[in-house]
Scaffold this motif. Structure first.
Motif, short mmCIF file in Angstrom:
data_model
loop_
_atom_site.label_atom_id
_atom_site.label_comp_id
_atom_site.label_asym_id
_atom_site.label_seq_id
_atom_site.Cartn_x
_atom_site.Cartn_y
_atom_site.Cartn_z
N GLU A 121 1.57 4.26 -2.89
CA GLU A 121 1.32 5.65 -2.56
C GLU A 121 2.57 6.51 -2.78
N SER A 149 -8.46 -0.70 -0.41
CA SER A 149 -7.72 0.33 -0.41
C SER A 149 -6.30 0.28 -1.19
N VAL A 150 -5.83 -0.89 -1.23
CA VAL A 150 -4.65 -1.11 -2.01
C VAL A 150 -4.90 -1.12 -3.50
N ARG A 185 -13.93 -5.09 7.11
CA ARG A 185 -12.54 -5.41 6.37
C ARG A 185 -12.08 -6.79 6.69
N PHE A 198 -4.54 0.47 6.91
CA PHE A 198 -4.76 1.77 6.68
C PHE A 198 -6.03 1.92 5.61
N LEU A 199 -6.78 2.89 5.84
CA LEU A 199 -7.91 3.30 5.09
C LEU A 199 -8.08 4.51 4.96
N GLU A 200 -9.00 5.10 4.04
CA GLU A 200 -9.45 6.67 4.04
C GLU A 200 -10.31 6.92 5.27
N TYR A 213 0.87 -1.29 -0.20
CA TYR A 213 0.10 -0.04 0.03
C TYR A 213 0.84 1.17 0.13
N GLN A 236 -7.11 0.83 -4.90
CA GLN A 236 -7.51 2.28 -5.03
C GLN A 236 -6.06 2.92 -5.44
N ARG A 237 -5.05 2.48 -4.33
CA ARG A 237 -3.77 3.22 -4.54
C ARG A 237 -3.29 2.77 -5.98
N CYS A 265 -4.81 -4.50 4.56
CA CYS A 265 -3.76 -3.49 5.07
C CYS A 265 -4.39 -2.80 6.41
#
Lengths: 937, 162
Positions: free
Chosen positions: A351, A384-385, B42, B49-51, A347, A387-388, B47
């Motif tokens: 970024e 989320s990964v 989740r 981290f998230l927004e 991740y 998305q990155r 991972c």
């Protein structure tokens, strides 16, 4: 021994908590809580003085109740009283209550301040820390006023204990963030920087946050911190894992502090002093080297800490962007992480690479990882990964790999998570446009986009494809053919029908030669979709039909029959009915010449910034879109957006008078912040001028103001929460303005309040408003009417101030209302002889105002004319001997007097310049109108 | 800057909430719910981290979390913080709690909210990190407990404790 032994808790509290936990239902819980609240209230109110232990117990109970989400509306006074106790236990619980429950505008602040003052001067370090904590937690302006002078003294005093120094540093930081004007720089500032050298690492840890914040705001004053930070960093990095004892975390020396030091250095450019720079580069190299060494522990905490430093070091290298050698090493390191088994590292690597991609030294190196990134987009389990990964693909895209990346993104879209589809669509649309070498590829891509993710294709995207097709004649035939084929799918998205209707209406003739797409076939295809579409799309299709009548006279009878049918001509929707009636009439009475003129092909759109890009910026916040349209120069700037869009819409539905609701439609159609619904679109009206400012409160916002000099309706202001639309009308010296406040969120605005103020006391304008309701529901729109009377000529516009609460936060917006002197123009027609006679009469120097200025938009004749008419004057034809020039005349109506006004605008297309001359019987009027108008071209 | 520190259990029951920016009480509760909703759905091993959710500032902020047995520890931070650094900080916080409570479990947090707040206050102040050294933190907490004990023995009345 454990620091908290479990036996000595408060039994009463434990019993209460157990009771709550045993409650079988929410109702039972509430009942128990209310009982307890009543109990505590009576204890607090009772005459018997409570001992410290009981007070503490009750306050703990209140805290527990608060945590469960119940309001606590008493006990504050008791908590404040606890502050002045001499006993640590009582003081401490008092401070705890206040830091959790008291907000910054409480009336109790003064009492609290008193207690704090006493504790700060007590010289008892524990009490001082409690007090400092309290200031840092509440951080109100009143506290800053009381203590902003005192805390720097405590921070740098020689005899202050380390723990107090730590608290004082962060306390000062909090006050500085909340009220920077109250924290005065002084002698202490240089001594604060030297805290970086402090023996106690805890002091350095706390101080560095303060120094970083101060440096980012006043870089010059604090630049000595660079060399100090470098030497501190170098000592940490080169130390063995045991040197720093307690600050070594899983064999990594002081990871948190190292990260913070590297962050501090990111406030500054690379050090100029060669020695300092050499030492820093050495540090960065050491950090990169350590990443390759075998780990000292298998624990994830060890690698976490090590990599935390590594990522910060890489950020610093990217920030400096000057050491190609380090940049390439950084890129390689990130490349390794892209395939690491730890998801967190993948991740972060994605970024960081995003920022690396914009560096010219490393852009190529980043591109070598394209396959890995595409693979991440396809296979990562975590959205989320993914998305990155999508962000990185967007950032690394250039002309060489655009086709591959766009294709991958398109295929990903078919299965993409709903949460990121809209953004992906925008990105694909932008990349496709930006890197389109041949526009047929662009058209294919956008049509694919609509096919795959039609629901997520916002209006901006399909408007844009139409603009581009209209402006590039080399792609029009291809577009017509492709869209015709796409429409043949049994189920196609409504957005496809819109694009299809528009493009076939304009360019259907280019494919009509083929019998498979003869005019009648085209028409039948479009009409087969008609009944499945929403009203705005049907309206668009009707316009396409009338264009067909012009393009292909052989379809006239068929189309007239359709228009004549009850379902059209008696449609319950006014807009559709009106179009049907007018188009039918137009097609039956107008001669082919007239028809051909009225329904002429759309003129090219003025070149402007892609509204899609604006939308993505808006969605991601400024700064998020690192890639700008590189051929933006060629495309030029937005050209008086709204007016032109308005023209376009009228031209499309030419004979149909623009319905009075057109602007309102525009207002409602603003998509909600996250919404993806293609809402009731109002053709091309207004949407392009909506790329409004997104400031929440900063100062008076007059971006919108100048856009309204030549028009009366449109969107004055828009941010993420609120949209303000305007409709206004003026007659003689009177005006009426309708303001539409639209709540774009799903949450209601409370305490909604607007005031209109006029700065100058001497009554020049008479402004009357009615107040609006204080509640604006989510998604609702409220209207406000403002009546204006112009007493004499004026320069300053009235100010509109809007205040409301959204969530907890107070929003404050100030705007200039677009009331300008030219709104009170009455157009005056006159012949050439009259004009010149009057022109000569107004020949005194102060009666004339003149400006020569560079064109900031295109110099299209029609646009210029529209603007001059919008100004309110009459545009006089055949007056100026030079046909390139424009002359206008009008009378400004004020209550006090009438001011005649003559205008001449001389464009020079070669030099891209204008000369604007104004003459009027009043010098202030000439000057003002000249100033206003000069901003419009 | 750390915007908020939230601890809730697997069912979303808050066990600690500490906001370093001001929100109304209602908004705070909504933020807790929203955060729980985002974090709890989740999978494990994705991972950390998230927004951030809309209420706490959207993509400007990140949620950094760890899941221990029955509890989620969530830090909401802005872009000035290192993600991995915060992850370590959560670990330090949990290890400190573990030392202070001897094998900390959810019940300890429930019955000793004030203690948890005190421990946290030794690490984070006004949204910034005060101390990362666990031994230093524990020393401070110990000293407070000693003071507290010396006072409690004098004032505690054993009777009628409700």
């Amino acid at each position: 021994m454990p620091a908290v032994s479990k036996g000595d808790g408060m039994r009463g509290l434990a019993v209460f908590i157990s009771d709550i936990r045993n409650c079988k239902s929410k109702e039972a819980e509430i009942k128990r809580i209310n009982k307890e609240l009543a109990n505590i209230r009576s204890k607090f109110k009772g005459d018997k003085a409570l001992d410290g232990y009981s007070k503490k117990k009750y306050v703990c109970k209140l805290l527990f109740i608060f945590l469960l989400g119940h309001d606590i509306d008493f006990g504050h006074m008791e908590a404040v009283n606890l502050l002045s106790s001499n006993k640590y236990t009582e003081k401490q619980i008092g401070y705890l209550f206040i830091s959790v429950l008291v907000n910054s505008n409480s009336e109790l602040i003064r009492l609290i301040n008193n207690a704090i003052k006493n504790d700060l001067s007590s010289r008892n370090p524990t009490f001082m820390c409690l007090a400092l904590h309290c200031i840092a937690n509440v951080g109100s302006r009143e506290m800053a006023e009381a203590f902003a002078g005192e805390i720097p003294r405590i921070l740098v005093a020689g005899d202050t204990m380390d723990s107090v120094k730590q608290s004082a540093a962060l306390c000062l930081l909090r006050l500085y963030k909340a009220s920077p004007d109250l924290v005065l720089m002084g002698e202490w500032t240089s001594r604060v920087v030297h805290l970086l050298n402090d023996q106690h690492m805890g002091v350095v840890t706390a101080a560095i946050s303060l120094i970083t914040c101060l440096s980012s705001k006043n870089p010059d004053e604090f630049k000595t911190c660079v060399s100090l930070a470098v030497s501190r960093l170098s000592r940490i990095v080169s130390s063995a894992s045991t040197d720093l004892q307690d600050y070594t975390y899983y064999f990594v020396p002081a990871p948190w502090l190292s990260c913070k030091l590297l962050r501090l250095l990111q406030c500054y450019p690379p050090p100029e002093d060669g020695a300092v720079k050499g030492r820093l580069v050495e540090c960065l190299e050491t950090i990169l080297n350590k990443a390759q060494e075998p780990p000292k522990s298998k624990k994830v905490q060890h690698s976490n800490a090590k990599n935390a430093i590594l990522f910060e070091a890489i950020s610093l290298i990217i920030h400096y962007d000057s050491e190609p050698n380090l940049l390439v090493r950084a890129c390689n390191q990130l490349g390794q992480f892209l395939q690491h088994r730890e998801t967190n590292l993948r991740y972060l690597a994605l970024e960081s690479m995003c920022t690396l991609a914009s560096s010219e030294f490393s852009h190529e190196a980043v591109k070598t990882h394209i396959e890995t990134v595409i693979n991440a987009l396809k296979t990562e389990r975590d959205v989320s990964v993914r998305q990155r990964a999508a962000d990185l693909l967007y950032a690394m895209c250039d002309r060489s790999n655009a086709k591959q990346i766009v294709a991958e993104m398109l295929s990903y879209l078919e299965t993409a998570d709903y949460s990121i589809r809209e953004e992906m669509v925008l990105k694909v649309a932008i990349l496709a446009e930006k890197y389109a070498v041949d526009y047929s590829w662009y058209v294919d891509t956008i049509l694919n986009l609509i096919r795959i993710a039609g629901d997520y294709v916002s209006e901006e995207v399909w408007y844009r494809v139409i603009q581009i097709v209209i402006n590039r004649d080399d792609v029009q035939g291809y577009a017509a053919k492709t869209v015709f084929e796409a429409l043949q799918a049994p189920a196609c998205h409504e957005n496809m029908v819109k694009v299809g209707g528009y493009i076939l209406g304009e360019f259907g003739n280019l494919i009509a030669g083929d019998p498979r797409s003869s005019p009648l076939v085209q028409f039948n295809l479009l009409h087969s979709k008609f009944h499945l579409c929403s009203v705005p799309t049907r309206a668009l299709l009707l316009s396409a039909y009338i264009k067909f009548i012009n393009l292909f006279p052989e379809t006239k009878a068929t189309i007239q029959e359709v228009l004549r049918s009850d379902s059209q001509i008696r449609n319950s929707d006014v807009e559709l009915q009106q179009r049907a009636v007018e188009y039918l009439k137009l097609s039956s009475i107008a001669s082919t010449d007239v028809l051909a003129t009225v329904l002429e092909e759309m003129p090219p759109f003025p070149e402007r910034e892609s509204s899609i890009l604006a939308k993505l910026k808006k969605k991601k916040g400024p700064g998020a879109v690192s890639v700008e349209l590189e051929d933006g120069k060629e495309r030029g700037e937005l050209n008086g957006g709204g007016d032109r869009g308005g023209d376009a819409a009228i031209a499309a539905s030419n004979a149909s008078t623009p319905s009075p609701s057109a602007d309102l439609l525009g207002l409602r159609s603003a998509a909600p912040v996250s919404g993806a619904t293609p809402s009731a679109g109002s053709l091309l009206v207004d949407v392009f001028s909506e790329a409004g400012p997104a400031a929440t409160s900063a100062g008076v916002n007059d971006d919108g103001f100048l856009r309204f000099v030549c028009k009366n309706n449109g969107v004055l202001f828009e941010n993420q929460l609120l949209q303000i639309g305007i409709k206004s009308e003026y007659r003689q010296n009177l005006g009426r303005m309708y303001l539409f406040y639209g709540n774009k969120t799903s949450v209601q605005f409370v305490s909604f309040n607007t005031t209109v103020s006029y700065e100058i006391k001497s009554r020049i304008l008479n402004v009357q408003t009615k107040t609006v309701e204080p509640l604006v529901e989510g998604g609702a729109q409220v209207q406000q009417v403002i009546n204006i009377e112009c007493l004499t000529d004026f320069i300053d516009a009235p100010l509109l101030n809007i205040k409301f609460r959204y969530g907890g936060a107070l929003q404050n917006i100030s705007l200039k209302l677009p009331v300008t002197i030219n709104k009170f123009f009455q157009p005056t027609e006159m012949a050439a002889a009259d004009f010149f006679q009057r022109w000569k009469q107004l020949s005194q120097p102060q009666q004339e105002a003149q400006k020569i200025f560079k064109a900031s938009h295109g110099m299209d004749t029609e646009v210029l004319k529209a603007k001059l008419l919008g100004l309110g004057t009459a545009l006089l034809e055949n007056v100026d001997p030079n046909p390139e020039n424009y002359v206008c005349a009008g009378v400004i109506q004020t209550k006090a007097q009438q001011v005649g006004c003559l205008l001449r605008l001389e464009p020079n297309a070669q030099a891209q310049m204008y000369r604007l001359t104004l003459r009027s019987s009043k010098d202030t009027v000439s000057q003002r109108v000249c100033d206003l108008l000069a901003e419009q071209f | 800057m750390i915007k908020a520190i939230l601890i809730f259990n697997n069912h979303g029951k808050p066990r600690l909430s500490k906001f370093y920016e001001h929100y109304s009480e209602d908004t705070e509760q909504q933020i807790i719910r929203e955060t729980f909703h985002l974090v709890s759905k989740r999978d494990e091993n994705v991972c950390n981290f998230l927004e951030g959710g809309m209420l706490i500032g959207g993509s400007e902020n990140k949620l950094i979390y760890r899941h221990y047995a029955t509890l989620y520890f969530v830090f909401c931070v802005d872009s000035s913080e290192s993600e991995l650094g915060i992850l370590d900080l959560i670990q330090v916080f949990v290890e400190t709690l573990d030392k202070c409570f001897e094998n900390v479990c959810e019940l300890d947090l429930i019955f000793h909210v004030d203690k948890v707040h005190n421990i946290l206050a030794e690490m984070v102040m006004g949204g910034m990190v005060l101390e990362t050294n666990m031994n230093e933190i524990i020393t401070q907490v110990d000293a407070q407990n000693k003071m507290e004990k010396s006072e409690t023995f004098i004032f505690q009345s054993p009777r009628q404790d409700r």
